[in-house]
Scaffold this active site. Sequence first.
Site, PDB file in Angstrom:
ATOM      1  N   LYS A 178     -17.654  -0.336   5.831  1.00  0.00           N
ATOM      2  CA  LYS A 178     -18.126  -1.444   5.000  1.00  0.00           C
ATOM      3  C   LYS A 178     -19.642  -1.416   4.822  1.00  0.00           C
ATOM      4  CE  LYS A 178     -17.643  -6.478   4.602  1.00  0.00           C
ATOM      5  NZ  LYS A 178     -17.023  -7.682   5.221  1.00  0.00           N
ATOM      6  N   GLU A 198       0.807  -1.227   0.000  1.00  0.00           N
ATOM      7  CA  GLU A 198       0.000   0.000   0.000  1.00  0.00           C
ATOM      8  C   GLU A 198       0.837   1.274   0.000  1.00  0.00           C
ATOM      9  OE1 GLU A 198      -2.565  -3.266   1.851  1.00  0.00           O
ATOM     10  OE2 GLU A 198      -0.476  -2.580   2.053  1.00  0.00           O
ATOM     11  N   PHE A 200     -11.726  -6.388  14.221  1.00  0.00           N
ATOM     12  CA  PHE A 200     -10.680  -6.949  13.364  1.00  0.00           C
ATOM     13  C   PHE A 200     -10.360  -5.977  12.229  1.00  0.00           C
ATOM     14  CE2 PHE A 200      -9.581  -9.565   9.577  1.00  0.00           C
ATOM     15  CZ  PHE A 200      -8.334 -10.004  10.021  1.00  0.00           C
ATOM     16  N   GLN A 201      -9.080  -5.702  12.054  1.00  0.00           N
ATOM     17  CA  GLN A 201      -8.555  -4.782  11.041  1.00  0.00           C
ATOM     18  C   GLN A 201      -9.171  -3.391  11.146  1.00  0.00           C
ATOM     19  OE1 GLN A 201      -8.630  -6.706   7.127  1.00  0.00           O
ATOM     20  NE2 GLN A 201      -6.575  -7.486   7.531  1.00  0.00           N
ATOM     21  N   MET A 242      24.698   9.176   1.304  1.00  0.00           N
ATOM     22  CA  MET A 242      24.619  10.491   1.934  1.00  0.00           C
ATOM     23  C   MET A 242      24.907  10.404   3.427  1.00  0.00           C
ATOM     24  SD  MET A 242      24.314  13.679   1.337  1.00  0.00           S
ATOM     25  CE  MET A 242      23.411  14.042  -0.168  1.00  0.00           C
TER      26      MET A 242
END
Length: 572
Positions: free
Chosen positions: A167, A55, A117-118, A476
């Site tokens: 949802k 993602e 959940f999630q 760097m």
Amino acid sequence: MSTKGQTLLGAEIFFECLKKEGVDYIFGYPGGALLKIYEKLYDVDHLKHILVRHEQGATHMAEGYARATGKVGVVLVTSGPGATNTVTGIANAYMDSSPIVVFTGQVPTHLIGNDAFQEADILGITRPITKYNFLVKDIKELAPTIRKAFYLAKSGRPGPVLVDLPKDVMNQSCAFHFQDKVDIRGYKPTFQGHSKQIKKAASKILHAKRPLLYVGGGVIMSEAAKELTFFAQSKNIPVTTTLQGLGAFPGDEPLSLGMLGMHGTYWANQAVSNCDVMISLGARFDDRVTGKLETFSPNSYKIHVDIDPTNIDKNILVDLPIVGDVKHILSELIVELNDAPDTKEWLAQIDGWRKECPLHYETGDGKLRTEYVLERITEKTNHNAVVVGDVGQHQMWIAQYIKFNSPRTQISSAGLGTMGFSLPAAIGAAFGIKDKPVFSISGDGGFMMNIQELNTAAYNKLPLKIVLINNSYLGMVRQWQELFHDQKYSFTNLSEMNPEYQKVVESFGIPSMSTDNPDEVDGIIDKMLAYNDGPIFAEFKVVKEDMVFPMVPAGASISDMMIKRLNPKTFV
């Protein structure tokens, strides 16, 4: 067939809104909270969904697409870890003012706050790094919210907007109505500058002996490159740009001083320190530009043009602020300033600084150097390529050695400095740009951070030119360790950790090449440019211990630049 007024599911309204907004691509990854949306996506033919491999990659792709095209980039990810994986990309877009809209799935509304959940409080997490964010709890608010999200992302000072989609809302239905006009109370960006301020600015510029245009990414975002070029050329005023501003003014134009700041050109920084009128256009006086604040352009009269009023006096106190869109204000300045200041002596002085300390690197020793590779890329592409850099030494060498002659051809993570940005951002750019080659240029440190997106490039057969600058160091950081940390190269040597990159890349079905020989560089670039059946990869094994100069040490004035190694024998 019109859907206006029809009763549609939330998931159907979602896609109808994207159609109205002219969305061509979604960069996304499915999950449980998005099942209804992905069910409806199966039959959608007015846009293309790009399945990413992480993602974070989706957000960088959306930003690369937005930066290359000027359109809004769109992200679609699921709830919980899907949403939290976007945070770095959102922060990157926020720092660099890139217009993206991130849609995140969310648990059903009745479970929000229950540690379902999630579930993650993505609104709370991203509030400091978004221009605005929304949680859609009512199906009737879905279409108006999406309309507002796109308007906010691309208007005024652009930036990321997040829309959280529970949802259950996606499974509900209502009549679909799309608002053509958006009116958000309290959000009224100023586009036209104050006429008295513009007249005053014109007078100051006309009477200046040593004027300087200091140009940032705002000029590119406002599509003002033509106005800037005409203004600078017609008034004979030199131009220096920030990293984000590269390409706003032709890099090979005699009036171009290149980039200013920590790794800017010597002559640009000297011009900043000695100008008498500074005209800042769409720049925010970042700390990498200003160096020590007390000594930044100490004797200049500072004019600051910016569409975001919060940028005015944030870092540097200015004498004449003009809030508004750079394109509009430049157009008005061109009309108001019907004569030009006498800058012959000033330009001659700047040319003296060019000759005093030109950009240079070692040649003739048979060793391959990054600067040479970049020069050959810009020569072989005739200044007509989109170059997406990563973060580190090569990023600064890109700014110094590639001459960008048009806007939206230099894309880089400037404000946040996100390693791993280049590959996914270049993929996004390649979806949006079809008429010129797109190069992703990474160091070996950053390349590993989003290497999974090679799969996205290969699957979609993008004609992406992937360049790896391999010095086997976090270059760097190693440079700072040598200069300021007693040469203690703590966890920056990657020589024993790096994989065989050619084998890794070829496992994705991508043809690859590798060299440490300067004589082979032209042939490899020619092969990359000739191959358009998918991505192609080239690894350039460069000198391990090279350093980027000039350099302004942290906390120093930008006029006090290091131009070479303090002790050439200290490197390993």
